[in-house]
Design a protein around this motif. Structure first.
Motif, PDB file in Angstrom:
ATOM      1  N   LEU A   1     -13.436 -18.718  -9.596  1.00 52.10           N
ATOM      2  CA  LEU A   1     -13.721 -19.311 -10.820  1.00 52.10           C
ATOM      3  C   LEU A   1     -15.270 -19.798 -10.746  1.00 52.10           C
ATOM      4  CD1 LEU A   1     -10.645 -21.195 -11.784  1.00 52.10           C
ATOM      5  CD2 LEU A   1     -11.420 -19.364 -12.876  1.00 52.10           C
ATOM      6  N   LYS A   2     -15.524 -20.604  -9.500  1.00 54.77           N
ATOM      7  CA  LYS A   2     -16.888 -20.967  -9.485  1.00 54.77           C
ATOM      8  C   LYS A   2     -17.293 -20.475  -7.869  1.00 54.77           C
ATOM      9  CE  LYS A   2     -16.472 -25.378 -11.903  1.00 54.77           C
ATOM     10  NZ  LYS A   2     -16.636 -26.588 -11.851  1.00 54.77           N
ATOM     11  N   SER A   3     -18.701 -20.460  -7.624  1.00 54.71           N
ATOM     12  CA  SER A   3     -19.186 -19.934  -6.525  1.00 54.71           C
ATOM     13  C   SER A   3     -18.698 -20.839  -5.194  1.00 54.71           C
ATOM     14  CB  SER A   3     -20.901 -20.035  -6.455  1.00 54.71           C
ATOM     15  OG  SER A   3     -21.290 -19.308  -7.427  1.00 54.71           O
ATOM     16  N   SER A   4     -18.879 -22.190  -5.647  1.00 58.03           N
ATOM     17  CA  SER A   4     -18.222 -23.229  -4.552  1.00 58.03           C
ATOM     18  C   SER A   4     -16.886 -22.959  -3.782  1.00 58.03           C
ATOM     19  CB  SER A   4     -18.512 -24.741  -4.925  1.00 58.03           C
ATOM     20  OG  SER A   4     -17.978 -24.832  -6.291  1.00 58.03           O
ATOM     21  N   ASP A   5     -15.973 -22.427  -4.793  1.00 54.62           N
ATOM     22  CA  ASP A   5     -14.681 -22.078  -4.221  1.00 54.62           C
ATOM     23  C   ASP A   5     -14.724 -21.209  -3.012  1.00 54.62           C
ATOM     24  OD1 ASP A   5     -13.711 -23.304  -6.479  1.00 54.62           O
ATOM     25  OD2 ASP A   5     -13.176 -21.347  -7.345  1.00 54.62           O
ATOM     26  N   TRP A   6     -15.959 -20.684  -2.875  1.00 54.51           N
ATOM     27  CA  TRP A   6     -16.006 -19.837  -1.452  1.00 54.51           C
ATOM     28  C   TRP A   6     -15.936 -20.883  -0.256  1.00 54.51           C
ATOM     29  CZ3 TRP A   6     -16.873 -14.964  -0.006  1.00 54.51           C
ATOM     30  CH2 TRP A   6     -17.263 -14.579   1.094  1.00 54.51           C
ATOM     31  N   TYR A   7     -16.597 -21.799  -0.602  1.00 54.78           N
ATOM     32  CA  TYR A   7     -16.506 -22.983   0.613  1.00 54.78           C
ATOM     33  C   TYR A   7     -15.195 -23.737   0.536  1.00 54.78           C
ATOM     34  CZ  TYR A   7     -21.293 -21.776   1.394  1.00 54.78           C
ATOM     35  OH  TYR A   7     -22.414 -21.159   1.595  1.00 54.78           O
ATOM     36  N   SER A   8     -14.829 -23.881  -0.690  1.00 57.88           N
ATOM     37  CA  SER A   8     -13.217 -24.691  -0.801  1.00 57.88           C
ATOM     38  C   SER A   8     -12.348 -23.954  -0.044  1.00 57.88           C
ATOM     39  CB  SER A   8     -13.056 -25.081  -2.264  1.00 57.88           C
ATOM     40  OG  SER A   8     -13.866 -25.478  -2.808  1.00 57.88           O
ATOM     41  N   HIS A   9     -12.286 -22.696  -0.193  1.00 56.67           N
ATOM     42  CA  HIS A   9     -11.274 -21.753   0.743  1.00 56.67           C
ATOM     43  C   HIS A   9     -11.705 -21.320   2.023  1.00 56.67           C
ATOM     44  CE1 HIS A   9     -10.217 -20.343  -3.785  1.00 56.67           C
ATOM     45  NE2 HIS A   9      -9.832 -21.531  -3.520  1.00 56.67           N
ATOM     46  N   HIS A  10     -12.951 -21.905   2.494  1.00 59.08           N
ATOM     47  CA  HIS A  10     -13.313 -21.842   3.747  1.00 59.08           C
ATOM     48  C   HIS A  10     -13.495 -20.296   4.106  1.00 59.08           C
ATOM     49  CE1 HIS A  10     -12.359 -25.977   4.430  1.00 59.08           C
ATOM     50  NE2 HIS A  10     -11.392 -25.904   3.888  1.00 59.08           N
ATOM     51  N   HIS A  11     -13.872 -19.682   3.340  1.00 63.69           N
ATOM     52  CA  HIS A  11     -14.290 -18.134   3.462  1.00 63.69           C
ATOM     53  C   HIS A  11     -15.453 -17.817   4.540  1.00 63.69           C
ATOM     54  CE1 HIS A  11     -11.217 -17.171   0.733  1.00 63.69           C
ATOM     55  NE2 HIS A  11     -11.954 -17.010  -0.274  1.00 63.69           N
ATOM     56  N   GLU A  12     -16.458 -18.882   4.650  1.00 62.14           N
ATOM     57  CA  GLU A  12     -17.468 -18.755   5.496  1.00 62.14           C
ATOM     58  C   GLU A  12     -17.158 -18.806   7.148  1.00 62.14           C
ATOM     59  OE1 GLU A  12     -16.958 -23.457   5.149  1.00 62.14           O
ATOM     60  OE2 GLU A  12     -16.686 -21.484   4.118  1.00 62.14           O
TER      61      GLU A  12
END
Length: 189
Positions: A66-77
């Motif tokens: 939904l949002k770009s920041s979800d990348w970090y919320s889901h710890h994909h980095e």
């Protein structure tokens, strides 16, 4: 009505966006050669997509949020399963995102690429209080198409059931009595 990620998967899977005018959040032109294979497992959402971003051809995975920041919320980095993501598709771009190796991932914001008609259809279906979201729409389906669909379902079911009988016949060396008892027992379970 809040947007849901499933809707974005639908948009990408069924190509319900204007693909003639796509740009990354950094202004690079995106040309989609292959949308990828939809995965409904852990890891990126679409596997083996092919894109041209700017003048560079890419092959890899697509992740949708939904949002770009979800990348970090889901710890994909920190997850190596996401190292091959070539495009992050989001409804709303709210921040730049980076891979584990600190390289920036191109982002496509869908909000401007999806027609308002698609969004309003989605919202009307999701706001429905029916037991099936499209219950009120069934009356609008052409009777000819509806009857053909039902007939197709009938024949598919008949074919599926006949395959089971054929497999049982092979397994029992064409013993019809054994097949009868197997199917009878199956109905009792």
């Amino acid at each position: 009505m809040q947007m849901k990620e499933d809707f974005l998967h639908y948009i990408w899977l069924y190509k319900k966006l204007d693909i003639t005018n796509l740009y990354t959040s950094n202004g690079e032109k995106i040309e989609i050669l292959n949308f990828g294979q939809y995965l409904q497992t852990a890891g990126p959402d679409f596997f083996n997509a092919q894109l041209i971003i700017g003048n560079q051809k890419w092959a890899g995975n697509i992740e949708i949020h939904l949002k770009s920041s979800d990348w970090y919320s889901h710890h994909h980095e920190t997850d190596s399963n996401y190292n091959n993501v070539i495009l992050h598709v989001v409804w709303e771009h709210d921040m730049a995102i980076f891979r584990k190796n600190n390289s920036e991932i191109p982002v496509l914001e869908l909000k401007e690429c999806v027609s308002l008609i698609e969004v309003s259809k989605y919202k009307s279906l999701m706001l429905s209080k029916s037991w099936i979201n499209c219950e009120n729409e069934i009356a609008a389906v052409n009777e000819f198409f509806l009857n053909n669909w039902k007939e197709k379902l009938f024949f598919e079911r008949l074919e599926r059931k006949s395959k089971l009988i054929i497999e049982l016949l092979k397994a029992t060396n064409n013993d019809w009595d054994a097949v009868l008892f197997c199917l009878l027992a199956k109905t009792l379970v």
